[in-house]
Design a protein around this motif. Sequence first.
Motif, PDB file in Angstrom:
ATOM      1  N   ASN A 159       0.757  -1.158   0.250  1.00  0.00           N
ATOM      2  CA  ASN A 159       0.106  -0.200   0.196  1.00  0.00           C
ATOM      3  C   ASN A 159       0.832   1.210  -0.097  1.00  0.00           C
ATOM      4  N   GLU A 160       2.059   1.335   0.667  1.00  0.00           N
ATOM      5  CA  GLU A 160       2.873   2.313   0.780  1.00  0.00           C
ATOM      6  C   GLU A 160       3.739   2.556  -0.459  1.00  0.00           C
ATOM      7  N   LEU A 161       3.531   1.806  -1.501  1.00  0.00           N
ATOM      8  CA  LEU A 161       4.326   2.090  -2.683  1.00  0.00           C
ATOM      9  C   LEU A 161       3.315   2.366  -3.760  1.00  0.00           C
ATOM     10  N   VAL A 162       2.007   2.960  -3.452  1.00  0.00           N
ATOM     11  CA  VAL A 162       1.238   3.177  -4.792  1.00  0.00           C
ATOM     12  C   VAL A 162       0.979   4.612  -4.648  1.00  0.00           C
ATOM     13  N   VAL A 163       0.835   5.125  -5.864  1.00  0.00           N
ATOM     14  CA  VAL A 163       0.433   6.531  -6.053  1.00  0.00           C
ATOM     15  C   VAL A 163      -0.535   6.695  -7.220  1.00  0.00           C
ATOM     16  N   THR A 164      -1.895   7.073  -7.003  1.00  0.00           N
ATOM     17  CA  THR A 164      -2.804   6.998  -7.861  1.00  0.00           C
ATOM     18  C   THR A 164      -3.345   8.401  -8.182  1.00  0.00           C
ATOM     19  N   ASN A 165      -3.656   8.404  -9.595  1.00  0.00           N
ATOM     20  CA  ASN A 165      -4.004   9.792 -10.236  1.00  0.00           C
ATOM     21  C   ASN A 165      -2.869  10.912 -10.230  1.00  0.00           C
ATOM     22  N   PHE A 166      -1.582  10.363 -10.376  1.00  0.00           N
ATOM     23  CA  PHE A 166      -0.410  11.198 -10.294  1.00  0.00           C
ATOM     24  C   PHE A 166      -0.542  12.189 -11.337  1.00  0.00           C
ATOM     25  N   ASP A 167      -0.201  13.409 -11.253  1.00  0.00           N
ATOM     26  CA  ASP A 167      -0.232  14.621 -12.057  1.00  0.00           C
ATOM     27  C   ASP A 167       1.254  14.712 -12.442  1.00  0.00           C
ATOM     28  N   ALA A 168       1.916  13.683 -13.150  1.00  0.00           N
ATOM     29  CA  ALA A 168       3.334  13.960 -13.740  1.00  0.00           C
ATOM     30  C   ALA A 168       3.521  14.718 -15.289  1.00  0.00           C
ATOM     31  N   PHE A 183       9.545   8.583 -11.996  1.00  0.00           N
ATOM     32  CA  PHE A 183      10.339   7.560 -11.540  1.00  0.00           C
ATOM     33  C   PHE A 183      10.973   8.195 -10.129  1.00  0.00           C
ATOM     34  N   ASP A 184      10.828   9.775  -9.852  1.00  0.00           N
ATOM     35  CA  ASP A 184      11.343  10.083  -8.735  1.00  0.00           C
ATOM     36  C   ASP A 184      10.421   9.966  -7.254  1.00  0.00           C
ATOM     37  N   VAL A 185       9.106  10.000  -7.728  1.00  0.00           N
ATOM     38  CA  VAL A 185       8.055   9.632  -6.744  1.00  0.00           C
ATOM     39  C   VAL A 185       7.945   8.158  -6.251  1.00  0.00           C
ATOM     40  N   LEU A 186       7.892   7.341  -7.423  1.00  0.00           N
ATOM     41  CA  LEU A 186       8.159   5.918  -6.897  1.00  0.00           C
ATOM     42  C   LEU A 186       9.526   5.361  -6.153  1.00  0.00           C
ATOM     43  N   TYR A 187      10.543   6.192  -6.732  1.00  0.00           N
ATOM     44  CA  TYR A 187      11.772   5.661  -6.140  1.00  0.00           C
ATOM     45  C   TYR A 187      11.712   6.353  -4.506  1.00  0.00           C
ATOM     46  N   LYS A 188      11.168   7.396  -4.513  1.00  0.00           N
ATOM     47  CA  LYS A 188      11.152   7.914  -3.094  1.00  0.00           C
ATOM     48  C   LYS A 188      10.525   7.036  -2.168  1.00  0.00           C
ATOM     49  N   LYS A 189       9.324   6.546  -2.745  1.00  0.00           N
ATOM     50  CA  LYS A 189       8.467   5.555  -1.637  1.00  0.00           C
ATOM     51  C   LYS A 189       9.291   4.170  -1.453  1.00  0.00           C
ATOM     52  N   ALA A 198       9.828  -5.717  -4.686  1.00  0.00           N
ATOM     53  CA  ALA A 198       8.737  -4.796  -4.205  1.00  0.00           C
ATOM     54  C   ALA A 198       8.400  -4.424  -5.729  1.00  0.00           C
ATOM     55  N   ILE A 199       7.192  -4.071  -5.917  1.00  0.00           N
ATOM     56  CA  ILE A 199       6.571  -3.437  -7.086  1.00  0.00           C
ATOM     57  C   ILE A 199       5.804  -2.030  -6.722  1.00  0.00           C
ATOM     58  N   ALA A 200       6.391  -0.911  -7.132  1.00  0.00           N
ATOM     59  CA  ALA A 200       5.818   0.300  -6.612  1.00  0.00           C
ATOM     60  C   ALA A 200       4.803   0.600  -8.131  1.00  0.00           C
ATOM     61  N   VAL A 201       3.665   1.240  -7.702  1.00  0.00           N
ATOM     62  CA  VAL A 201       2.631   1.558  -8.913  1.00  0.00           C
ATOM     63  C   VAL A 201       2.333   2.951  -8.657  1.00  0.00           C
ATOM     64  N   ALA A 202       2.333   3.432 -10.072  1.00  0.00           N
ATOM     65  CA  ALA A 202       1.518   5.017 -10.219  1.00  0.00           C
ATOM     66  C   ALA A 202       0.675   4.683 -11.586  1.00  0.00           C
ATOM     67  N   THR A 203      -0.423   5.288 -10.933  1.00  0.00           N
ATOM     68  CA  THR A 203      -1.557   5.534 -12.232  1.00  0.00           C
ATOM     69  C   THR A 203      -1.497   7.002 -12.570  1.00  0.00           C
ATOM     70  N   VAL A 215       5.488   6.033 -26.670  1.00  0.00           N
ATOM     71  CA  VAL A 215       4.392   5.535 -26.130  1.00  0.00           C
ATOM     72  C   VAL A 215       3.639   6.301 -24.884  1.00  0.00           C
ATOM     73  N   LYS A 216       2.335   6.925 -25.247  1.00  0.00           N
ATOM     74  CA  LYS A 216       1.788   7.508 -23.998  1.00  0.00           C
ATOM     75  C   LYS A 216       1.144   6.490 -22.955  1.00  0.00           C
ATOM     76  N   ILE A 217       2.014   6.572 -21.920  1.00  0.00           N
ATOM     77  CA  ILE A 217       1.814   5.571 -20.548  1.00  0.00           C
ATOM     78  C   ILE A 217       0.783   6.022 -19.525  1.00  0.00           C
ATOM     79  N   ASN A 218       0.249   5.031 -19.258  1.00  0.00           N
ATOM     80  CA  ASN A 218      -0.958   5.375 -18.411  1.00  0.00           C
ATOM     81  C   ASN A 218      -0.767   4.961 -16.984  1.00  0.00           C
ATOM     82  N   ILE A 219      -0.105   3.878 -16.809  1.00  0.00           N
ATOM     83  CA  ILE A 219       0.351   3.051 -15.639  1.00  0.00           C
ATOM     84  C   ILE A 219       1.591   2.665 -15.527  1.00  0.00           C
TER      85      ILE A 219
END
Length: 159
Positions: free
Chosen positions: A9-18, A25-31, A78-83, A100-104
């Motif tokens: 749960n601590e490794l997930v970021v949803t609806n991230f405005d990147a 990379f920065d936000v998931l690495y930080k987590k 681990a696997i970190a996730v960003a939507t 490629v336009k990436i969503n996840i």
Amino acid sequence: MKISEFFNNELVVTNFDAKCKEDVFDVLYKKLYENGFVKESYLEAIKKREKNFPTGLQLNRYNVAIPHTDPEHVVKPAIAVATLKNPVIFKNMANPLEDVKINIVFMIALNEAHSQVEMLQQMVQLIQNDNLLEKIIRANGGGEIINLIVETFENKISM
């Protein structure tokens, strides 16, 4: 080991405005780093590997990136996730000249080289499921995303 065991749960970021893949990379690495999964060297290693071996995948409705790097930069798997609120550009794994336009983004941290093949096989099963990807994108938090993945892999691996 089942793929569902690598999500946290601590490794997930949803609806991230990147604005770009580096933001992701920065936000998931930080987590990953703050939760003790990766070493300080992980971020630079991810960026370097991405330049040489792009991880963007053009799929059906939703496009996915699976950045990862060598095990020596990882403390525990681990696997970190960003939507993403809006897609960001990655280079295509199949054709590095293509955008490629990436969503996840599923950022993989594995500490054993031999586990990468099995993990990537399970990731392929996950990302080929358009319905699951849509539910992940619409999810309101890490717990919901993890539940979707666990439910999918516990109920049927054949997706």
